[in-house]
Structures are given as C-alpha cells and as structure tokens.
Design an enzyme around this catalytic site. Sequence first.
Site, PDB file in Angstrom:
ATOM      1  N   GLY A 100       0.829  -1.198   0.000  1.00 43.28           N
ATOM      2  CA  GLY A 100       0.000   0.000   0.000  1.00 43.28           C
ATOM      3  C   GLY A 100       0.857   1.240   0.000  1.00 43.28           C
ATOM      4  O   GLY A 100       2.034   1.186   0.364  1.00 43.28           O
ATOM      5  N   CYS A 109       5.370  -6.159   1.819  1.00 45.30           N
ATOM      6  CA  CYS A 109       5.718  -4.744   1.820  1.00 45.30           C
ATOM      7  C   CYS A 109       5.001  -4.023   2.965  1.00 45.30           C
ATOM      8  O   CYS A 109       5.305  -4.268   4.128  1.00 45.30           O
ATOM      9  CB  CYS A 109       5.410  -4.130   0.453  1.00 45.30           C
ATOM     10  N   TYR A 110       4.019  -3.166   2.660  1.00 47.86           N
ATOM     11  CA  TYR A 110       3.255  -2.498   3.726  1.00 47.86           C
ATOM     12  C   TYR A 110       2.643  -3.529   4.664  1.00 47.86           C
ATOM     13  O   TYR A 110       2.592  -3.329   5.876  1.00 47.86           O
ATOM     14  CB  TYR A 110       2.161  -1.634   3.098  1.00 47.86           C
ATOM     15  N   HIS A 128       8.322  -7.824  -3.268  1.00 48.43           N
ATOM     16  CA  HIS A 128       7.063  -8.248  -3.883  1.00 48.43           C
ATOM     17  C   HIS A 128       7.260  -9.577  -4.616  1.00 48.43           C
ATOM     18  O   HIS A 128       7.828  -9.603  -5.715  1.00 48.43           O
ATOM     19  CB  HIS A 128       6.567  -7.182  -4.863  1.00 48.43           C
ATOM     20  N   GLU A 144       4.921 -11.287  -6.009  1.00 44.26           N
ATOM     21  CA  GLU A 144       3.882 -11.469  -7.024  1.00 44.26           C
ATOM     22  C   GLU A 144       4.281 -10.946  -8.398  1.00 44.26           C
ATOM     23  O   GLU A 144       3.634 -11.280  -9.391  1.00 44.26           O
ATOM     24  CB  GLU A 144       2.579 -10.796  -6.576  1.00 44.26           C
ATOM     25  N   ASP A 188     -16.457 -10.955 -22.697  1.00 34.57           N
ATOM     26  CA  ASP A 188     -17.181 -11.156 -21.445  1.00 34.57           C
ATOM     27  C   ASP A 188     -18.651 -11.505 -21.673  1.00 34.57           C
ATOM     28  O   ASP A 188     -19.173 -12.461 -21.095  1.00 34.57           O
ATOM     29  CB  ASP A 188     -17.082  -9.900 -20.564  1.00 34.57           C
ATOM     30  N   LYS A 218      -9.859 -11.584 -16.109  1.00 31.93           N
ATOM     31  CA  LYS A 218     -10.015 -11.652 -17.560  1.00 31.93           C
ATOM     32  C   LYS A 218      -9.411 -12.926 -18.143  1.00 31.93           C
ATOM     33  O   LYS A 218     -10.014 -13.578 -19.001  1.00 31.93           O
ATOM     34  CB  LYS A 218      -9.348 -10.430 -18.206  1.00 31.93           C
TER      35      LYS A 218
END
Length: 532
Positions: free
Chosen positions: A74, A101-102, A188, A190, A246, A388
């Site tokens: 964040g 992180c945060y 991070h 990810e 979609d 998606k």
Amino acid sequence: MPAGTVPPAPASPAAAAAPQQAERVLVLDFGSQYAQLIARRVREQHVYCEIVRHDISAARIRDLAPRGIILSGGPASVYEQAAPKCDPAIFQLGIPVLGICYGMQLACESLGGQVARATAREYGRAACEVLDHDLLLAGVPRHTEVWMSHGDQVAEVSADFLPLARTATCALAAVRHRTLPVFGLQFHPEVTHTPAGGAILANFLKAVCGCTGAWRLDDFATSMIESLRRRIGSDRVICGLSGGVDSAVVAALLSRAIGDQLSCILVDNGLLRQGEAAAVIEEFTTHFRSDLHVVPAEGLFLDVLAGVTDPQEKRRRIGKAFIDCFAAEAARIEGARFLAQGTLYPDVIESGAAADGPAATIKLHHNVGGLPDDLQFELVEPLRDLFKDEVRQLGLQLGLPERIVWRHPFPGPGLAVRCLGAVTKPRLDTLRQADAIVLEELEAAGLMRRVSQAFAVLLPVQSVGVMGDARTYDDVLAVRAVETEDFMTADWSHLPYDLLARISTRVINEVRGVNRVVYDISSKPPATIEWE
C-alpha cells in the site's frame, strides 16, 4: 501437518454452496496497485483467492474459514495517523498470515516491532541473501533477485521474530514469527521481476497453509451452472451481447445452464469491428441456438452522432441510444425476470464490493450500463469472481471458438471513439477496413496473443502524398498496440519493423482515402490506451 499450518475450519455457508471456494485464501487490500496481481498469482497455484477490505473483522474472517491471509502492499506509512490498519485479532486466529511490503510492516508493528523511514529508498531490482531456507523460502537460491518498492522498512522487530533474508540496505527483507504462523516479505513476490516469487507463494500456500491446490476452473463452471439453474428456475434471462469476450462467455454459460430460457440482444449500432456482428449472430444461432434478437440501429446511431466531435458527448449519446434500443427490445420479451451482464472481479473490487464492506455500487457492463430502474430485472453476474484471463479459459471450456475468446478488448462506444472527429459512415467504413488489416497481420505474424490490445485510429488530419505520380491529400491512420497485465499501466508493443511495414503497405494500397500510417509509441501513463 506442516509446521505453521492450522486444521481447516468448518466451511461457511457460502463456501459450502460453491465447492471451488472450500479452500480459499484472502488478500486484505491496503491500496496496493498489485493487490489484484497477488490474487491472480494465488489462483495460478490452483488455490481460490478473494480480495477483501483491509478492515474486515477477525470474526468475519473466522466465518469465511480461509486457509491463509495475505496482507497486500500500500502507498501509506503505517506510522501515519490515518494509515489503514487491519483488525489486530487476525494474528491470533491461528490462520497463517503473509505480509507483503506495507503488509509486512503492519504485521511487525502490530506484534511489537517498529517501522521507520528507510535511509535509502529501494525501488526496483535488489540482490537478496536468504538466511533461513525453512518453510517460506525453501528451495529459493541463497542469492536471488527481488523487486523492492518502498520508502519505509521495519527498523526493529520484537524478540519473537526471526530474520529470513536481507538486502544491502534492508536487514529485514523477510521475517517469520517464532510461535505464530506470521510471515513477512519486504519485497514483492507477485511480480515477474522476483524470479523466485512463484516458488515463495507456493511455499506459503502449500507448506505453510496446507493448501492442496485442487481448485480448477472446470469446478467453477460445474458449480456455477448448477447455481444458475437453482436461482433462475423456469424464468427467462436477458443477456446483452456486444461482440466482446465477457458478454459472449456469460451467454455461453447461461446457454449451458438454462438452454432456451435465455434471450440475447445484440444492438447492431454500426460501430462494431469488421465482421463482428455476423460472427456473434452465427455463434449464437448455430452453435448455442439461443433466442437471439438483433436490433438493426446503424441509422439511429449515425443520426445521433452527426456533427459531434467531443469524445465525452459521443459517449453520452451512444450510451443513451443504446439504452433506448436495448430497453425497447427487452420490453418485447415475455417472462423475462433476470438481466445477465459480464461484470468481472476487477469491476467488483473497483466498485467497493469486497466482503464485509459497504453495499456494492454495481459497475454495469459497458453495453448495459445505466438501464432504467423501471425495467425491474434482477442482475445475474456469473463472472464476478473471475479475472479476464480466467474468463478466456472458461470460454474455451464452454466451446466458444478462439476467434471470439481471444478477441482484443473493445470500448463500449465502439469505433466512434477510434474515429477521431466527425463520425460518418464513410469514415467508419475506412476505419473498419484498416483495423481489420492490422488484426489480420498480427494474426499472421503469430503475435495476436502476445499483444494485449491492438487497433487502428482514424485521425481528423489529412496529409500530402504522392500516388501514381499524382498529388493526394488524404487521411492519416494511427496504429496502436500495447502489452499489459492489468490495463492500468501499459507499454507500447515493440512490433517488428517488417510487420509494421506490411501493415502500412496494405492499408495505403487497400484502403481508399488513407495515404499515411503512423505508429503510436506512447505508454500508459502518461497516455491512455484508447485515444478518446
């Protein structure tokens, strides 16, 4: 059972109703630009994941019975008065927690540590040394590269924490609690810039949380089809088809679930890509055999757009015209109780619809947004838990052809916002033909899936040219191609020069009225993906 894991708690009613959620992980969102990416990375490990509000209560978490909790990064500093905080009781639930992180800083501060502004801000790649390969960092090379993005760091931890990794400027790049299943990463895992990030997340999910990684999209499809049948019963559902991925997947899913109880509406507004309306009509009449209502409205839309050049006014007029057409056709369908739309998980998150949060403000699909309340339909949003890329996978599982599933995103106002300046039928036809050439050449080069979005833009600019020894003064066409994971940021695609040359040659030779082709090399930000 591995150390740091907890026995699975009894499933909540929601989890029991949906088998794919029986083994879930929660991501508490503290405003990170990577929160959605964390959830996607968890799902890539075949563990179901949901993003929830950062201030979700420990009692609510207990009800949801997750196998693990991830605290996202964040932009705030944990020592600021208004900084977002989590319920400190979550650390005492016995459920494994990973702070990123945060999230790490918050976990360490909540458990007796201190966070301060770092003497050297870290942003980008950093060399990291692993000090302890137990559990979280098992199998990670001793010296590895990680992605940092922080100005604060944990300056001091209580005696209950053990250091797991460090960098040259961050002595506590990774930590774990001695007795609680609480872990922290200053970097991070990810992002792709942390090569061992996938392995680290897998360690947390499997070695720490005890997840089996059994969640699959086909489980989702099976359970969602059954859920739709139970909810809809014998009533009729209306689904608006736009030519996009979609809405097509929603219609295919409903067709499997309720068959001829589904009525689809396609408003053919004359603003679709080349062959798009015909492809949708063929797929949903021959393959899925849906009750398809096609509203021919090209003339109406051209009339309302006549003389309009402001992009916002274009959008407003197109939106109103669409609503009028859709509502009029929907009123002719007897017995319709439900309205289906292709809301995706990022839409839900952006709308504040996280668990334990305030009531959701539904972000309507761009082709159904703003329908009048007096239509009195109940919303059906079967894709609201999917990203998606998962929607595309689901579409293939349901039997949709690749040409529909891998179609690039398309704006709600259609070609009207790619036809800069006045919107007329001749200009739309020119743009449509050029756009088809761009996509054909990308497909022939095998780059259609590498490029996230590509299209042509017809500019309200003419330039001097020479064709057949004669002077021309014709339109300029721009080609836009970008690569992105989340469409929040994007980089321009570095397409091969020979491909760009073929596109330019074909457009100038085959599309009457265009004598110049330019390539857009702007990234987002500062530019946007669409031109209007």
